[in-house]
Design a protein around this motif. Structure first.
Motif, PDB file in Angstrom:
ATOM      1  N   ALA A 253      -2.669 -37.038   9.133  1.00 28.81           N
ATOM      2  CA  ALA A 253      -4.184 -36.832   8.563  1.00 28.81           C
ATOM      3  C   ALA A 253      -4.305 -37.905   7.475  1.00 28.81           C
ATOM      4  N   LEU A 254      -2.854 -39.114   7.563  1.00 28.82           N
ATOM      5  CA  LEU A 254      -2.999 -40.423   6.524  1.00 28.82           C
ATOM      6  C   LEU A 254      -3.971 -41.364   7.655  1.00 28.82           C
ATOM      7  N   LYS A 255      -3.593 -40.783   9.042  1.00 32.83           N
ATOM      8  CA  LYS A 255      -2.962 -41.850  10.603  1.00 32.83           C
ATOM      9  C   LYS A 255      -4.921 -42.279  10.168  1.00 32.83           C
ATOM     10  N   ILE A 256      -5.256 -40.937  10.303  1.00 28.91           N
ATOM     11  CA  ILE A 256      -6.727 -41.131  10.595  1.00 28.91           C
ATOM     12  C   ILE A 256      -7.855 -41.467  10.076  1.00 28.91           C
ATOM     13  N   LEU A 257      -7.269 -41.153   8.218  1.00 28.13           N
ATOM     14  CA  LEU A 257      -8.036 -42.178   7.352  1.00 28.13           C
ATOM     15  C   LEU A 257      -7.408 -43.631   7.186  1.00 28.13           C
ATOM     16  N   HIS A 258      -6.794 -43.548   7.612  1.00 31.96           N
ATOM     17  CA  HIS A 258      -6.396 -45.249   7.855  1.00 31.96           C
ATOM     18  C   HIS A 258      -7.308 -46.569   9.448  1.00 31.96           C
ATOM     19  N   ASP A 259      -7.396 -45.235   9.935  1.00 33.86           N
ATOM     20  CA  ASP A 259      -8.592 -46.305  11.325  1.00 33.86           C
ATOM     21  C   ASP A 259      -9.974 -45.738  10.696  1.00 33.86           C
ATOM     22  N   ILE A 260     -10.372 -45.044  10.011  1.00 34.20           N
ATOM     23  CA  ILE A 260     -11.672 -45.146   8.811  1.00 34.20           C
ATOM     24  C   ILE A 260     -11.656 -45.992   7.726  1.00 34.20           C
ATOM     25  N   VAL A 261     -10.850 -46.248   6.985  1.00 34.61           N
ATOM     26  CA  VAL A 261     -11.263 -46.831   5.840  1.00 34.61           C
ATOM     27  C   VAL A 261      -9.197 -47.581   5.705  1.00 34.61           C
ATOM     28  N   PRO A 262      -8.944 -48.610   6.507  1.00 32.55           N
ATOM     29  CA  PRO A 262      -8.295 -48.890   5.616  1.00 32.55           C
ATOM     30  C   PRO A 262      -7.469 -49.611   4.822  1.00 32.55           C
ATOM     31  N   SER A 263      -8.234 -49.808   3.298  1.00 28.79           N
ATOM     32  CA  SER A 263      -8.574 -49.738   2.806  1.00 28.79           C
ATOM     33  C   SER A 263      -8.635 -48.710   1.175  1.00 28.79           C
ATOM     34  N   HIS A 264      -7.714 -47.603   2.118  1.00 22.75           N
ATOM     35  CA  HIS A 264      -8.677 -46.331   1.062  1.00 22.75           C
ATOM     36  C   HIS A 264      -7.192 -46.767  -0.066  1.00 22.75           C
ATOM     37  N   GLU A 265      -7.273 -46.259  -1.189  1.00 24.12           N
ATOM     38  CA  GLU A 265      -6.800 -45.445  -1.805  1.00 24.12           C
ATOM     39  C   GLU A 265      -5.024 -45.901  -2.056  1.00 24.12           C
ATOM     40  N   LEU A 266      -5.539 -43.869  -0.661  1.00 23.45           N
ATOM     41  CA  LEU A 266      -3.994 -42.920  -0.390  1.00 23.45           C
ATOM     42  C   LEU A 266      -3.325 -44.083   0.617  1.00 23.45           C
ATOM     43  N   MET A 267      -3.441 -44.837   0.669  1.00 28.08           N
ATOM     44  CA  MET A 267      -2.596 -46.042   1.708  1.00 28.08           C
ATOM     45  C   MET A 267      -1.274 -46.385   1.332  1.00 28.08           C
ATOM     46  N   ILE A 268      -1.377 -46.441   0.181  1.00 25.51           N
ATOM     47  CA  ILE A 268       0.135 -46.711  -0.581  1.00 25.51           C
ATOM     48  C   ILE A 268       0.719 -45.508  -0.075  1.00 25.51           C
ATOM     49  N   ASP A 269       0.681 -44.080  -0.228  1.00 27.47           N
ATOM     50  CA  ASP A 269       0.933 -42.904   0.032  1.00 27.47           C
ATOM     51  C   ASP A 269       1.705 -43.274   1.643  1.00 27.47           C
ATOM     52  N   PHE A 270       1.050 -43.488   2.498  1.00 25.31           N
ATOM     53  CA  PHE A 270       0.678 -43.047   3.730  1.00 25.31           C
ATOM     54  C   PHE A 270       1.542 -44.530   4.133  1.00 25.31           C
ATOM     55  N   ASN A 271       1.961 -45.341   3.123  1.00 27.98           N
ATOM     56  CA  ASN A 271       2.905 -46.471   3.368  1.00 27.98           C
ATOM     57  C   ASN A 271       4.273 -46.683   3.176  1.00 27.98           C
ATOM     58  N   THR A 272       4.579 -45.709   2.177  1.00 26.17           N
ATOM     59  CA  THR A 272       5.596 -44.938   1.913  1.00 26.17           C
ATOM     60  C   THR A 272       6.068 -44.036   2.515  1.00 26.17           C
ATOM     61  N   MET A 273       5.336 -43.787   2.409  1.00 26.24           N
ATOM     62  CA  MET A 273       6.276 -42.447   3.634  1.00 26.24           C
ATOM     63  C   MET A 273       6.729 -42.387   4.920  1.00 26.24           C
ATOM     64  N   LEU A 274       5.839 -43.591   5.553  1.00 29.12           N
ATOM     65  CA  LEU A 274       6.283 -44.207   7.313  1.00 29.12           C
ATOM     66  C   LEU A 274       6.968 -45.071   6.288  1.00 29.12           C
TER      67      LEU A 274
ATOM     68  N   ALA B 217      -0.170 -54.566  -8.112  1.00 27.57           N
ATOM     69  CA  ALA B 217       1.175 -54.657  -7.868  1.00 27.57           C
ATOM     70  C   ALA B 217       1.743 -53.583  -7.607  1.00 27.57           C
ATOM     71  N   LYS B 218       0.832 -52.527  -7.254  1.00 25.36           N
ATOM     72  CA  LYS B 218       1.788 -51.174  -6.576  1.00 25.36           C
ATOM     73  C   LYS B 218       1.896 -51.848  -4.802  1.00 25.36           C
ATOM     74  N   ALA B 219       0.698 -52.012  -4.456  1.00 26.02           N
ATOM     75  CA  ALA B 219       0.860 -52.975  -3.422  1.00 26.02           C
ATOM     76  C   ALA B 219       2.039 -54.015  -2.441  1.00 26.02           C
ATOM     77  N   TRP B 220       1.883 -54.397  -3.844  1.00 22.41           N
ATOM     78  CA  TRP B 220       2.552 -56.047  -3.650  1.00 22.41           C
ATOM     79  C   TRP B 220       4.297 -55.396  -3.672  1.00 22.41           C
ATOM     80  N   SER B 221       4.245 -54.703  -4.314  1.00 19.97           N
ATOM     81  CA  SER B 221       5.368 -54.331  -4.594  1.00 19.97           C
ATOM     82  C   SER B 221       6.211 -53.394  -3.273  1.00 19.97           C
ATOM     83  N   CYS B 222       5.348 -52.648  -2.106  1.00 17.35           N
ATOM     84  CA  CYS B 222       5.636 -52.361  -1.424  1.00 17.35           C
ATOM     85  C   CYS B 222       5.505 -52.882  -0.358  1.00 17.35           C
ATOM     86  N   LEU B 223       4.831 -53.956   0.086  1.00 19.79           N
ATOM     87  CA  LEU B 223       4.956 -54.846   0.871  1.00 19.79           C
ATOM     88  C   LEU B 223       6.619 -56.028   0.842  1.00 19.79           C
ATOM     89  N   SER B 224       6.577 -56.424  -0.524  1.00 13.78           N
ATOM     90  CA  SER B 224       7.850 -57.048  -1.166  1.00 13.78           C
ATOM     91  C   SER B 224       9.402 -56.442  -1.067  1.00 13.78           C
TER      92      SER B 224
END
Length: 378
Positions: A255-276, A305-312
């Motif tokens: 479900a989040l894969k399609i959302l990422h394709d449409i809006v890569p800056s959506h706030e749920l991308m943190i959840d998406f990244n965490t699961m991946l 900070a949460k996004a940078w924490s995921c990347l770091s």
């Protein structure tokens, strides 16, 4: 002559409309009202063959003025809207809808419901069929207000008694609102379009009564039917439903894969990244890195900070394990020309350190890996 009179009338009408437009743009509502009064009084000919006739102009301009004018009130507004309903049957239902919106904005829910009920019973020959879409909107908003009444009764029941259903009369009334709301909401969401609020309310009704299969079907249709316009919220609602139902990570990721394709800056991308990132599959972890890099391409995430924490965390794991360093290089190659100024400038280093030290630590780690420890930010 008659032709000269028509020409002069047309010129004066256009001049008056220009004055009205100028007053509206400058938010001079009193001046706009005075010119509109002159315009109405000067209408002597039938211009209904024009693309936009005088009655529609009066309705649209008058509504805007009354909404903003310091001396207007709901009584005047209601009177104006009732007059507008009689000016043209082609716009009757549209005027009714706008009237309802204004009533709702002023907290007059019962009056809004009454107006919707009256509009729903309106019939005028062939115009009834022509305005089928507007009639469906009337019914949909009535369903929305029935949903609000249902929700209110539901909260009353849940607040009383251990079982939440101590008052039989309130319970029966609630079920009545449910039936009326469900019928109208179900009808409107069959039509291709963006129906976010209606879909959410209908799904809430279905979930409360345990009809999860129907709710799933509605959300899948809303998200994946090609006849509907691309809508990020449709995938958000589906994801949230799947999460509430305790679905597998595979379904959530899909479900989040399609959302990422449409809006890569959506706030749920943190959840998406965490699961991946937590996935055992290498390819999914690779996609997770792409997702978080893409998210941080947007200014709205610069100081998250949460996004940078995921990347770091992910780049640190890659560097320590010395595996898949090419993933980082590949993402960085397309960003190395603009990310340093965008994220790691001297100015941002000082400001981030003053405002959020935890953010600074995460960004500094990423900066050190991507650009080296000699960078000022590090």
């Amino acid at each position: 002559s008659s032709n000269e009179h028509k020409l002069n009338f047309k010129k004066s009408k256009e001049a008056c409309l220009n004055y009205i437009q100028d007053a509206l743009l400058q938010k001079q509502w009193k001046r706009a009202a005075e010119f509109l009064t002159c315009y109405v009084e000067s209408l002597e000919k039938d211009y209904s063959r024009e693309h936009i006739g005088p009655s529609e102009l009066i309705w649209r301009i008058g509504t805007e003025i009354l909404w903003h004018h310091s001396q207007s009130n709901m009584k005047e507004f209601n009177c104006f809207m009732e007059q507008m309903k009689t000016l043209g049957v082609k716009r009757y239902l549209k005027v009714c809808l706008e009237h309802v919106f204004h009533l709702l904005c002023n907290g007059q829910i019962d009056e809004a419901y009454q107006n919707l009920s009256l509009a729903e019973s309106w019939r005028f020959g062939e115009q009834t069929a022509i305005q089928d879409k507007e009639m469906k909107m009337i019914q949909a908003y009535r369903g929305l207000l029935d949903y609000c009444s249902w929700s209110k009764q539901k909260n009353i029941l849940l607040e009383h008694g251990e079982d939440g259903f101590s008052d039989l009369a309130v319970e029966q009334e609630m079920h009545g609102y449910f039936r009326k709301a469900a019928v109208n909401l179900k009808e409107i969401i069959k039509i291709p379009g963006v129906w976010d609020v209606f879909v959410r309310c209908y799904v809430d009704l279905l979930e409360f009564y345990g009809d999860h299969n129907e709710a799933r079907q509605v959300l899948n249709e809303y998200a994946y039917n090609s006849k509907f316009p691309a809508n990020p919220n449709a995938h958000v609602y589906l994801y949230q439903f799947l999460k509430r139902q305790g679905e597998s990570k595979k379904s959530l990721i899909s479900a989040l894969k399609i959302l990422h394709d449409i809006v890569p800056s959506h706030e749920l991308m943190i959840d998406f990244n965490t699961m991946l990132q937590k996935s055992k599959k290498r390819e999914k972890r690779r996609v997770g890195l792409e997702v978080i890099f893409a998210t941080l391409d947007y200014a709205g995430w610069k100081e998250n900070a949460k996004a940078w924490s995921c990347l770091s965390r992910q780049v640190k794991q890659i560097v320590i394990s010395e595996k898949h360093l090419d993933w980082i290089k590949q993402e960085w190659n397309s960003r190395k020309d603009w990310w340093p100024a965008f994220h790691f400038s001297r100015y941002l280093a000082k400001r981030n350190w003053q405002e959020n030290k935890s953010l600074s630590y995460e960004k500094a780690l990423v900066a050190g890996i991507l650009l080296g420890k000699g960078l000022f930010f590090f």
